[in-house]
Motif scaffolding. Sequence first.
Motif, PDB file in Angstrom:
ATOM      1  N   MET A 160       0.648  -1.379   0.190  1.00 38.38           N
ATOM      2  CA  MET A 160       0.281  -0.118  -0.417  1.00 38.38           C
ATOM      3  C   MET A 160       0.834   1.479   0.071  1.00 38.38           C
ATOM      4  SD  MET A 160      -3.492   1.421   2.727  1.00 38.38           S
ATOM      5  CE  MET A 160      -2.392   0.221   3.961  1.00 38.38           C
ATOM      6  N   SER A 161       0.668   2.398  -0.768  1.00 43.34           N
ATOM      7  CA  SER A 161       0.860   3.476  -0.784  1.00 43.34           C
ATOM      8  C   SER A 161       0.621   4.381   0.267  1.00 43.34           C
ATOM      9  CB  SER A 161       1.047   3.909  -2.000  1.00 43.34           C
ATOM     10  OG  SER A 161       0.046   4.693  -1.682  1.00 43.34           O
ATOM     11  N   TYR A 162       1.558   5.957   0.338  1.00 48.57           N
ATOM     12  CA  TYR A 162       1.173   6.801   1.349  1.00 48.57           C
ATOM     13  C   TYR A 162       0.198   6.669   1.161  1.00 48.57           C
ATOM     14  CZ  TYR A 162       1.629  11.537   3.487  1.00 48.57           C
ATOM     15  OH  TYR A 162       1.034  12.318   3.590  1.00 48.57           O
ATOM     16  N   ASN A 163      -0.287   7.286  -0.002  1.00 51.83           N
ATOM     17  CA  ASN A 163      -1.958   7.817  -0.645  1.00 51.83           C
ATOM     18  C   ASN A 163      -2.669   6.930  -0.291  1.00 51.83           C
ATOM     19  OD1 ASN A 163      -0.734  10.717  -1.998  1.00 51.83           O
ATOM     20  ND2 ASN A 163       0.259   9.616  -3.508  1.00 51.83           N
ATOM     21  N   GLU A 164      -2.120   5.708  -0.319  1.00 53.67           N
ATOM     22  CA  GLU A 164      -3.631   4.645  -0.061  1.00 53.67           C
ATOM     23  C   GLU A 164      -3.839   4.640   1.504  1.00 53.67           C
ATOM     24  OE1 GLU A 164      -3.661   1.070  -3.011  1.00 53.67           O
ATOM     25  OE2 GLU A 164      -1.488   2.037  -2.086  1.00 53.67           O
ATOM     26  N   ALA A 165      -3.126   4.766   2.136  1.00 55.42           N
ATOM     27  CA  ALA A 165      -3.142   4.959   3.037  1.00 55.42           C
ATOM     28  C   ALA A 165      -3.662   5.862   3.472  1.00 55.42           C
ATOM     29  CB  ALA A 165      -2.059   4.906   4.328  1.00 55.42           C
ATOM     30  N   VAL A 166      -3.817   6.920   3.144  1.00 54.53           N
ATOM     31  CA  VAL A 166      -4.290   8.239   4.271  1.00 54.53           C
ATOM     32  C   VAL A 166      -5.380   7.862   3.495  1.00 54.53           C
ATOM     33  CG1 VAL A 166      -3.642  10.485   3.451  1.00 54.53           C
ATOM     34  CG2 VAL A 166      -1.764   9.948   4.418  1.00 54.53           C
ATOM     35  N   ASP A 167      -5.827   7.830   2.117  1.00 53.70           N
ATOM     36  CA  ASP A 167      -6.753   7.424   1.682  1.00 53.70           C
ATOM     37  C   ASP A 167      -8.249   6.936   2.828  1.00 53.70           C
ATOM     38  OD1 ASP A 167      -6.949   9.695  -0.181  1.00 53.70           O
ATOM     39  OD2 ASP A 167      -6.618   8.104  -1.515  1.00 53.70           O
ATOM     40  N   LEU A 168      -7.525   5.766   3.034  1.00 53.24           N
ATOM     41  CA  LEU A 168      -7.780   4.833   3.846  1.00 53.24           C
ATOM     42  C   LEU A 168      -8.422   5.853   5.220  1.00 53.24           C
ATOM     43  CD1 LEU A 168      -6.238   1.478   3.119  1.00 53.24           C
ATOM     44  CD2 LEU A 168      -8.789   1.862   2.616  1.00 53.24           C
ATOM     45  N   GLY A 169      -7.512   6.123   5.549  1.00 49.76           N
ATOM     46  CA  GLY A 169      -7.867   6.796   6.944  1.00 49.76           C
ATOM     47  C   GLY A 169      -8.658   7.869   7.312  1.00 49.76           C
ATOM     48  N   PHE A 170      -8.979   8.438   5.754  1.00 46.83           N
ATOM     49  CA  PHE A 170      -9.657  10.155   5.825  1.00 46.83           C
ATOM     50  C   PHE A 170     -10.868   9.066   5.538  1.00 46.83           C
ATOM     51  CE2 PHE A 170      -7.052  13.069   4.726  1.00 46.83           C
ATOM     52  CZ  PHE A 170      -7.403  14.314   5.536  1.00 46.83           C
ATOM     53  N   GLY A 171     -11.149   8.048   5.145  1.00 45.56           N
ATOM     54  CA  GLY A 171     -12.763   7.032   5.081  1.00 45.56           C
ATOM     55  C   GLY A 171     -12.649   6.773   6.303  1.00 45.56           C
ATOM     56  N   GLN A 172     -12.174   6.231   7.269  1.00 42.38           N
ATOM     57  CA  GLN A 172     -12.457   6.078   8.528  1.00 42.38           C
ATOM     58  C   GLN A 172     -13.211   7.118   9.162  1.00 42.38           C
ATOM     59  OE1 GLN A 172     -13.125   3.374  10.474  1.00 42.38           O
ATOM     60  NE2 GLN A 172     -12.567   1.853   9.004  1.00 42.38           N
ATOM     61  N   CYS A 173     -11.873   7.980   9.345  1.00 49.52           N
ATOM     62  CA  CYS A 173     -12.671   9.278  10.371  1.00 49.52           C
ATOM     63  C   CYS A 173     -13.960   9.364   9.381  1.00 49.52           C
ATOM     64  CB  CYS A 173     -11.541  10.318   9.800  1.00 49.52           C
ATOM     65  SG  CYS A 173     -10.975  11.741  10.794  1.00 49.52           S
ATOM     66  N   ARG A 174     -14.484  10.078   8.494  1.00 54.98           N
ATOM     67  CA  ARG A 174     -14.902  10.320   7.623  1.00 54.98           C
ATOM     68  C   ARG A 174     -16.384   9.550   8.413  1.00 54.98           C
ATOM     69  NH1 ARG A 174     -12.991  11.390   2.833  1.00 54.98           N
ATOM     70  NH2 ARG A 174     -12.003  13.839   3.532  1.00 54.98           N
ATOM     71  N   SER A 175     -16.397   8.426   8.411  1.00 58.83           N
ATOM     72  CA  SER A 175     -17.309   7.530   8.639  1.00 58.83           C
ATOM     73  C   SER A 175     -17.810   7.060  10.184  1.00 58.83           C
ATOM     74  CB  SER A 175     -16.810   5.837   8.239  1.00 58.83           C
ATOM     75  OG  SER A 175     -15.849   5.484   9.485  1.00 58.83           O
ATOM     76  N   ARG A 176     -16.754   8.191  10.903  1.00 57.16           N
ATOM     77  CA  ARG A 176     -16.906   7.827  12.353  1.00 57.16           C
ATOM     78  C   ARG A 176     -18.007   9.833  12.796  1.00 57.16           C
ATOM     79  NH1 ARG A 176     -13.792   4.483  15.382  1.00 57.16           N
ATOM     80  NH2 ARG A 176     -12.561   2.892  13.589  1.00 57.16           N
TER      81      ARG A 176
END
Length: 102
Positions: free
Chosen positions: A1-17
């Motif tokens: 996984m790249s840096y951008n993928e990790a950050v995108d997944l993180g933003f998704g988790q953050c917003r879903s909360r």
Amino acid sequence: MSYNEAVDLGFGQCRSRGYECRLKEAHRKGNDVWKVKFHAFADGAKGHLHLEYDAWSRNLLKVDEKVKARRDDRDDDDDWDDDDHRHGHGRGKKKGHARHDD
């Protein structure tokens, strides 16, 4: 996984909360784990959301979520008379055996 993928997944988790998110940092720990950290904000609350992802499977491994209501946004009218009792500090700051007046 790249840096951008990790950050995108993180933003998704953050917003879903239900949080508004601001990236604090993202880095790879060893070869296997991405650590992604956010400042997290919600209506009347703030804190952080720290996530760890498996770098190969992209699975979420760990969540450290600490978002609490801001002290200045709290409704003081409901509990103004309970403050001393809730914190156990109703008699001042005396220490030791002199805690209670004789």
